[in-house]
Design a protein around this motif. Structure first.
Motif, PDB file in Angstrom:
ATOM      1  N   LYS A   1       0.845  -1.199   0.000  1.00  0.00           N
ATOM      2  CA  LYS A   1       0.000   0.000   0.000  1.00  0.00           C
ATOM      3  C   LYS A   1       0.882   1.252   0.000  1.00  0.00           C
ATOM      4  O   LYS A   1       0.590   2.226  -0.678  1.00  0.00           O
ATOM      5  CB  LYS A   1      -0.912  -0.022   1.224  1.00  0.00           C
ATOM      6  N   ARG A   2       1.970   1.207   0.763  1.00  0.00           N
ATOM      7  CA  ARG A   2       2.886   2.354   0.807  1.00  0.00           C
ATOM      8  C   ARG A   2       3.459   2.645  -0.583  1.00  0.00           C
ATOM      9  O   ARG A   2       3.547   3.794  -0.999  1.00  0.00           O
ATOM     10  CB  ARG A   2       4.014   2.097   1.806  1.00  0.00           C
ATOM     11  N   VAL A   3       3.845   1.592  -1.292  1.00  0.00           N
ATOM     12  CA  VAL A   3       4.395   1.795  -2.634  1.00  0.00           C
ATOM     13  C   VAL A   3       3.313   2.353  -3.561  1.00  0.00           C
ATOM     14  O   VAL A   3       3.563   3.266  -4.355  1.00  0.00           O
ATOM     15  CB  VAL A   3       4.968   0.471  -3.190  1.00  0.00           C
ATOM     16  N   ALA A   4       2.074   1.838  -3.432  1.00  0.00           N
ATOM     17  CA  ALA A   4       0.981   2.305  -4.290  1.00  0.00           C
ATOM     18  C   ALA A   4       0.692   3.786  -4.036  1.00  0.00           C
ATOM     19  O   ALA A   4       0.537   4.573  -4.978  1.00  0.00           O
ATOM     20  CB  ALA A   4      -0.269   1.468  -4.054  1.00  0.00           C
ATOM     21  N   VAL A   5       0.637   4.183  -2.760  1.00  0.00           N
ATOM     22  CA  VAL A   5       0.343   5.589  -2.430  1.00  0.00           C
ATOM     23  C   VAL A   5       1.492   6.482  -2.902  1.00  0.00           C
ATOM     24  O   VAL A   5       1.272   7.565  -3.445  1.00  0.00           O
ATOM     25  CB  VAL A   5       0.088   5.750  -0.910  1.00  0.00           C
ATOM     26  N   TRP A   6       2.714   6.017  -2.727  1.00  0.00           N
ATOM     27  CA  TRP A   6       3.871   6.798  -3.181  1.00  0.00           C
ATOM     28  C   TRP A   6       3.826   6.989  -4.697  1.00  0.00           C
ATOM     29  O   TRP A   6       4.126   8.062  -5.217  1.00  0.00           O
ATOM     30  CB  TRP A   6       5.162   6.129  -2.725  1.00  0.00           C
ATOM     31  N   ASN A   7       3.424   5.945  -5.434  1.00  0.00           N
ATOM     32  CA  ASN A   7       3.266   6.075  -6.884  1.00  0.00           C
ATOM     33  C   ASN A   7       2.197   7.108  -7.223  1.00  0.00           C
ATOM     34  O   ASN A   7       2.343   7.880  -8.173  1.00  0.00           O
ATOM     35  CB  ASN A   7       2.907   4.723  -7.512  1.00  0.00           C
ATOM     36  N   GLU A   8       1.102   7.125  -6.418  1.00  0.00           N
ATOM     37  CA  GLU A   8       0.041   8.109  -6.663  1.00  0.00           C
ATOM     38  C   GLU A   8       0.563   9.525  -6.445  1.00  0.00           C
ATOM     39  O   GLU A   8       0.231  10.441  -7.200  1.00  0.00           O
ATOM     40  CB  GLU A   8      -1.166   7.846  -5.741  1.00  0.00           C
ATOM     41  N   VAL A   9       1.395   9.695  -5.415  1.00  0.00           N
ATOM     42  CA  VAL A   9       1.979  11.016  -5.164  1.00  0.00           C
ATOM     43  C   VAL A   9       2.833  11.426  -6.365  1.00  0.00           C
ATOM     44  O   VAL A   9       2.722  12.543  -6.875  1.00  0.00           O
ATOM     45  CB  VAL A   9       2.843  11.000  -3.878  1.00  0.00           C
TER      46      VAL A   9
END
Lengths: 344, 280
Positions: A333-341
Motif C-alpha cells: 500500500k505504501r508503494v501504491a500511495v507513493w506512486n500516486e503522489v
C-alpha cells in the motif's frame, strides 16, 4: 641406476585429491566465522583483535539492501551464515521465517556496556525473549544549508514553506517518504496508518512535491544535487551526507525536527544455521566492547550503542527524539500511495 | 546421421541461445503476470486481477498514456533534428561524408550514464546552455527552465537517441540511386520538387525505422526521467521498477511490462507495415 616406477593414473588421481583436500582437512579443525552485514560493521579496528583472541578465520558478505539480505538468509535457511546484522523493523520477518532464535545473553557479557536506552528494546523482543543485540544506529534527518539558516529549522513545516520552492530535495523511497509525510502531518504512529491517514499523508506529500526541485535516489545523488543546484533543505538518507556535503564546500548541518525523524537501529543476531554458535556469540561480544563503539562512530559516522561520550562528541545526542522504525502496516500500500503522489 | 537430422541439430544449436535468453525470460514474465501475491508470497493462481488493477486505476493508466505521449514527442523532435543532419551528411562526398557520419554516431561509443550526467551538467543552473544564453544576452540570468521538468526529459532523450534516428535515415538516403536524381533534374524538377517527390518518399522507410528505434528506447527508459525530470520525471518504467523492490509485487510489475511489450510490438508492427507499403 634407480628405475623410477611409472606413476599410474589411479595413484596420480588419488595423490592429487589428497593434496587438494589437505588444506580443507586442516581448516576443518580451525574456527571459522561467516558474517552477513552492512559495510562499516566489520572493520579492522575490532576485527583484528577478535581474530587474534579467537584464532578464527572470518569471511564477510556485504549486502546493498535489506531485501537482498533477507533473500540471502532465506535462500540457505540461514545455513550460509553464523552471525548477521539488520534493523529492528525487520526482526519479526526473520523470527516468523525461523531464521533466528532467542539469544543466550549470558554468552555476551559485554551487554553490560550497553547504554541504558539500548538495554530494553521492545522491537527485538518477543514473548519476553531477546532476539538481537543493538550495535549501530542513525537517522533520516533534515539537512540544511547553515548559510541560509543561521539557526536550525525546528520543524518539518519548513519543507512546506513556498519561500523555499525549488530549493529543496527529498529522497525517493516509498516507505521512508510515507513515514516522513505521516510525521510531518503529526500522525501519532507513522508505521500503522489507517486509510484516512494514508489520504492525509498523500495530500501532504503532493503539497510538498510542488515545492521540490527533484527527488533523488541514492546517497551520492542527493549530495550532488544539493551541492550543484543551490539547495537549502533536504530530507536526507542519513548522517554521512553531512560530511559528504562539507567536502563539496556546502556549509551543511543536520537537525531533528520537533515532529521527529525516522531512526534505525541495527542489531547483531545469531543465525539458526550457525555452525560455530559460541564463536558467533564471541563476535557479538567483541562488537559490544567499548573500544568498538568508539571506532564505529569515529570511522563511519554511525551512532554506537555503548560509548555515550563518543556519540555526544559526534553530535549524536538525539536518540530520544527519533521515531524508531517499526514494521509498517502494509508495504504494498505504501508503494501504491507513493506512486500516486509521484503521478499526481 | 541423415542430412535432415543434421539440419535439425544445427537449427537447435542456433536456436538455443535466443530461446534461452529471449523467449524464456519473456515467457516467464508473461506467466508471472497472471499470478498474485499474498502475504509476501507469489501464488501460482492464474487470474486477471493484475490487468484489472492496471486498467482500472488512473494512476497507472494515466502515467502510461503520459509516457506514450512523451515518447511520441521524442520521436517527432528527433526526426525533425535527425533528418536534416542525415540529409546534410548524405549530400557531402567521399571521405567527408563518412567522417561526418562517424561523428554523428560517436555518442554511441559513450556510456549512457555518462551522457546523462554530462547533459544534466550542461542543462543545469550553472551549465553550458545557461552560460551561453546569458552570454549572448538572450537571458538576463541563469534559468531553471531546462532542468528538472518534462522539457529536460524531452531534450535529454532526444539528444541521447538521435544517433539511432540519423543512422537509418542516412542508410535509406544512400540507397536512392543517383540516376533517379539526375532523371528528375533532366525532366525539369527543381531541387525542392526532387526532394518532395523522390528523396522524401524513398527515405521514408528509414525515417520510420529511426522513429521506431527512438520510440521503443524512450518507452523503456526509466533512468532519464528520474535523473533530469525532477518531480515530474515519473514514467511507466518507474512504476514497473517500484513493483520489484519493497512492494514485492512481481506479478503486477510483470503485467505492466506485458502491456508495455504489447504496445511496443503493436507500434513496431504498424511502423513496419507503413514502411513496407512505401517500398518501391
Amino acid at each position: 641406476m634407480i628405475k623410477l616406477k611409472p606413476i599410474s593414473r589411479r595413484t596420480f588421481v588419488a595423490g592429487a585429491a589428497a593434496l587438494i583436500a589437505s588444506p580443507a582437512i586442516v581448516r576443518a579443525q580451525e574456527k571459522k566465522l561467516r558474517i552477513l552485514g552492512w559495510e562499516g560493521y566489520v572493520e579492522p579496528e575490532w576485527l583484528d583483535p577478535f581474530k587474534q583472541a579467537t584464532g578464527a578465520e572470518v569471511s564477510i558478505v556485504y549486502v546493498g539492501s535489506a531485501d537482498e539480505m533477507f533473500a540471502k538468509m532465506q535462500g540457505s535457511k540461514g545455513a550460509d551464515f553464523d552471525v548477521v546484522s539488520f534493523d529492528t523493523s525487520i526482526f519479526p520477518r526473520y523470527i516468523d521465517a525461523g531464521l533466528i532464535a532467542p539469544l543466550d545473553l549470558s554468552k555476551v557479557p559485554n551487554t553490560a556496556n550497553l547504554a541504558p536506552e539500548f538495554r530494553e528494546v521492545a522491537a527485538i523482543q518477543r514473548d519476553g525473549k531477546q532476539y538481537g543485540v543493538p550495535f549501530g544506529w542513525g537517522s533520516l534527518p533534515l539537512i540544511y544549508d547553515a548559510d541560509a539558516f543561521p539557526t536550525a529549522p525546528d520543524s518539518w513545516a519548513v519543507m512546506w514553506d513556498p519561500q523555499y520552492a525549488q530549493q529543496m530535495i527529498a529522497q525517493d523511497d516509498a516507505n521512508n517518504c510515507i513515514t516522513w509525510g505521516a510525521l510531518a502531518s503529526g500522525i501519532a504512529n507513522p508505521y500503522n496508518l489507517s486509510d484516512a491517514d494514508f489520504e492525509t499523508v498523500k495530500a501532504k506529500l503532493i503539497e510538498n512535491k510542488k515545492l521540490l526541485l527533484s527527488y533523488y535516489a541514492g546517497f551520492d545523488e542527493g549530495v550532488t544535487l544539493f551541492a550543484d543546484n543551490g539547495i537549502k533543505l533536504m530530507y536526507s538518507m542519513g548522517e554521512p551526507q553531512v560530511p559528504a556535503l562539507k567536502a563539496k564546500g556546502v556549509n551543511a548541518a543536520l537537525a531533528i525536527p520537533k515532529e521527529g525523524a525516522p531512526g534505525w537501529l541495527d542489531c547483531w543476531t545469531v543465525s539458526t544455521g550457525a555452525v560455530d554458535v559460541d564463536l558467533a556469540y564471541a563476535w557479538i561480544n567483541a562488537c559490544l566492547d567499548s573500544t568498538t563503539g568508539k571506532a564505529l562512530t569515529q570511522k563511519t559516522a554511525f551512532g554506537n550503542t555503548t560509548n555515550t561520550e563518543v556519540n555526544t562528541a559526534a553530535g549524536m545526542t538525539y536518540g530520544a527524539k527519533l521515531s524508531w522504525l517499526l514494521p509498517a502496516e502494509n508495504y504494498e500500500k505504501r508503494v501504491a500511495v507513493w506512486n500516486e503522489v509521484k503521478a499526481a | 546421421m541423415t542430412g535432415h537430422a543434421k539440419r535439425w541439430l544445427l537449427f537447435a544449436v542456433v536456436a538455443a541461445l535466443p530461446v534461452l535468453f529471449i523467449l524464456l525470460p519473456i515467457a516467464s514474465f508473461l506467466i508471472t503476470s497472471f499470478f498474485r501475491v499474498e502475504g509476501g508470497v507469489i501464488l501460482a493462481d492464474p487470474n486477471l486481477s493484475n490487468y484489472g488493477a492496471f486498467f482500472g486505476n488512473w494512476t497507472y493508466l494515466g502515467t502510461f498514456l503520459g509516457t506514450l505521449w512523451l515518447c511520441l514527442q521524442v520521436v517527432l523532435l528527433s526526426i525533425a533534428l535527425g533528418y536534416p543532419v542525415a540529409w546534410f551528411i548524405w549530400r557531402r562526398s567521399g571521405t567527408v561524408r563518412y567522417a561526418l557520419l562517424l561523428l554523428a554516431v560517436m555518442p554511441l561509443f559513450m556510456s549512457y550514464i555518462v551522457k546523462l550526467y554530462t547533459l544534466r551538467a550542461m542543462l543545469g543552473l550553472n551549465g553550458l546552455l545557461n552560460q551561453m544564453l546569458v552570454g549572448i544576452g538572450f537571458l538576463d540570468g541563469p534559468s531553471q527552465f531546462f532542468l528538472f521538468n518534462q522539457r529536460a526529459v524531452l531534450i535529454t532523450m532526444t539528444v541521447i537517441y538521435l544517433p539511432f534516428v540519423i543512422l537509418p535515415i542516412f542508410l535509406s538516403l544512400e540507397r536512392i540511386p543517383r540516376g533517379l536524381l539526375s532523371a528528375s533534374a533532366d525532366l525539369g524538377a527543381g531541387a525542392f520538387d526532387t526532394f518532395r517527390r523522390i528523396v522524401l518518399p524513398l527515405s521514408l522507410p528509414g525515417t520510420i525505422a529511426g522513429g521506431l528505434f527512438a520510440f521503443v528506447l524512450a518507452l523503456g527508459d526509466f533512468v532519464t526521467p528520474q535523473m533530469v525530470g525532477g518531480t515530474t520525471g515519473f514514467t511507466i518504467g518507474r512504476v514497473i521498477w517500484s513493483q520489484f523492490g519493497l512492494a514485492y509485487n512481481w506479478p503486477f510489475g510483470s503485467a505492466i511490462s506485458a502491456v508495455l511489450l504489447a504496445v511496443a510490438l503493436l507500434i513496431i508492427g504498424l511502423g513496419g507495415y507503413a514502411a513496407s507499403r512505401r517500398r518501391v
